[in-house]
Design a protein around this motif. Structure first.
Motif, PDB file in Angstrom:
ATOM      1  N   CYS A 110       0.836  -1.214   0.000  1.00 37.07           N
ATOM      2  CA  CYS A 110       0.000   0.000   0.000  1.00 37.07           C
ATOM      3  C   CYS A 110       0.861   1.251   0.000  1.00 37.07           C
TER       4      CYS A 110
ATOM      5  N   SER B 205       0.488   5.623   0.994  1.00 35.24           N
ATOM      6  CA  SER B 205      -0.351   6.488   1.833  1.00 35.24           C
ATOM      7  C   SER B 205      -0.932   7.682   1.079  1.00 35.24           C
TER       8      SER B 205
ATOM      9  N   SER C 121      -3.901  -8.841   4.242  1.00 33.47           N
ATOM     10  CA  SER C 121      -5.195  -8.289   3.799  1.00 33.47           C
ATOM     11  C   SER C 121      -6.219  -8.242   4.929  1.00 33.47           C
TER      12      SER C 121
ATOM     13  N   LEU D 270      -6.293  -4.957   6.847  1.00 35.30           N
ATOM     14  CA  LEU D 270      -6.476  -3.703   6.104  1.00 35.30           C
ATOM     15  C   LEU D 270      -7.592  -2.844   6.688  1.00 35.30           C
TER      16      LEU D 270
ATOM     17  N   ALA E 180      -4.421   3.958   2.979  1.00 35.80           N
ATOM     18  CA  ALA E 180      -3.951   2.659   2.478  1.00 35.80           C
ATOM     19  C   ALA E 180      -4.464   2.415   1.065  1.00 35.80           C
ATOM     20  N   ILE E 181      -3.729   2.928   0.100  1.00 32.45           N
ATOM     21  CA  ILE E 181      -4.086   2.712  -1.303  1.00 32.45           C
ATOM     22  C   ILE E 181      -3.318   1.474  -1.766  1.00 32.45           C
ATOM     23  N   VAL E 182      -4.066   0.413  -2.040  1.00 35.46           N
ATOM     24  CA  VAL E 182      -3.417  -0.858  -2.398  1.00 35.46           C
ATOM     25  C   VAL E 182      -2.879  -0.766  -3.827  1.00 35.46           C
TER      26      VAL E 182
END
Ligand code: ADP
Ligand code: MG
Length: 312
Positions: free
Chosen positions: A161, A163, A272, A275, A283-285
């Motif tokens: 991830c 930010s 996961s 998350l 949290a941009i995967v």
């Protein structure tokens, strides 16, 4: 004889690291965002970063205040990447003789504001003369044992991830290089993610900050953790302003996100199922940790590049 440009910044750091291995009480020496020294109750974090005129800032583009601000932010970002908090700062500066006193003072005004904003106190340093304005800041911080985040703790299956948006700093740099106007705000006044880091530290596995571009940071995590990674190109977050800058300059902004740097966002890995424990916007995967290899998926699977290197 090899030149530094042959082995690169990281090739040299590897050589340095071999000379200083295995000190007592050092939990982690060279090879992470900060050095980590073990205390009974917690860890002390130590980091230093140097800015050199012409390389890390340009007197025609940045004000004295902005140069001072940046010199602190780059360091606090490394403390954030370990999950810790900054306490003390030492500032060493080499000034060319023709610098005005007012300019010199404004550098320290920028440093003071960046430090205050992040709860850090500047308590010393060194002042000398040099042909190029050169600023080195060393920061000492702390982290609770349970919150320490290292580059080497990624596990196979973790999500990778970031930010926040990437490429936003390099976009500004390229505008200045091209002599064009546009979105330079972030380049001139970068932020670091100290608050976010503190919130996510208890939940993540590996963490690093983005100083040299996503490719380079993912590579560090993989090398230190002994794993591989797959990054999905279309998931890499790039803001509208950065995309517009790309169009203006006819450059693909993905290049800045992957190989530029100085965004000072966090890159972290997390199983996961954890998350949901952290804010969605933090949290941009962008991918996942795999057994081996470093790839970017863009329809097809290609090797992930190397990122920014100061000597290449
Ligand atoms: P970052 O980008 O997070 O600031 P660097 O890539 O600058 O990290 O440094 C990577 C590691 O190498 C860090 O652990 C740093 O302390 C170490 N390092 C870099 N340069 C030197 C040096 N000249 N002497 C000793 N250690 C160094
Ligand atoms: Mg770092």
């Amino acid at each position: 004889m090899d030149k530094l440009s042959d082995i690169g910044e990281f090739g040299l750091i590897e050589k340095i690291a071999r000379k200083f291995e295995g000190h007592d009480g050092v939990f982690k020496g060279i090879g992470d965002d900060c050095a980590v020294v073990e205390n009974e109750e917690d860890y002390t974090l130590l980091t230093a970063d140097m800015l050199v005129e012409g390389d890390h800032f340009n007197l025609d583009w940045q004000t004295a205040w902005q140069i001072g601000w940046k010199s602190i932010i780059v360091n606090i970002s490394d403390i954030a990447a370990m999950g810790g908090l900054p306490n003390w700062g030492l500032v060493s500066i080499a000034f060319p003789g023709d610098i005005e006193v007012d300019f010199a003072e404004k550098i320290f005004d920028g440093m003071a504001e960046a430090s205050e904003e992040h709860g850090m106190k500047i308590i010393g340093g060194d002042t000398t003369h040099g042909d190029l304005l050169t600023i080195n800041v060393a920061v000492i911080g702390k982290v609770e044992k349970e919150n320490l985040c290292m580059r080497g703790d990624a596990e196979i299956g973790d999500l990778i991830c970031v930010s926040g948006d990437l490429g936003k700093s390099w976009a500004g740099l390229e505008l200045f290089r091209a002599g064009k106007e546009g979105y330079t705000d972030y380049y001139l006044r970068p932020r670091c993610r100290l608050e976010t880091a503190r919130k996510i530290a208890p939940h993540v596995n590996a963490m690093i900050d983005v100083s040299d571009g996503l490719s380079s940071e993912v590579r560090h995590i993989c090398e230190e953790s002994g794993v591989g990674a797959e990054v999905e190109k279309e998931k890499v977050p790039i803001s509208e302003k950065t995309r517009e800058t790309g169009k203006k300059l006819d450059i693909d902004p993905m290049k800045w996100a992957l190989n530029g740097g100085e965004d000072f966002e966090l890159v972290f890995t997390i199983p996961s199922e954890r998350l949901t424990r952290i804010d969605k916007e933090s949290a941009i995967v962008v991918g996942k940790i795999v057994e081996e290899g470093m790839y970017i998926i863009d329809g097809e699977k290609r090797e992930l590049g190397a990122g920014y290197d100061h000597f290449s």
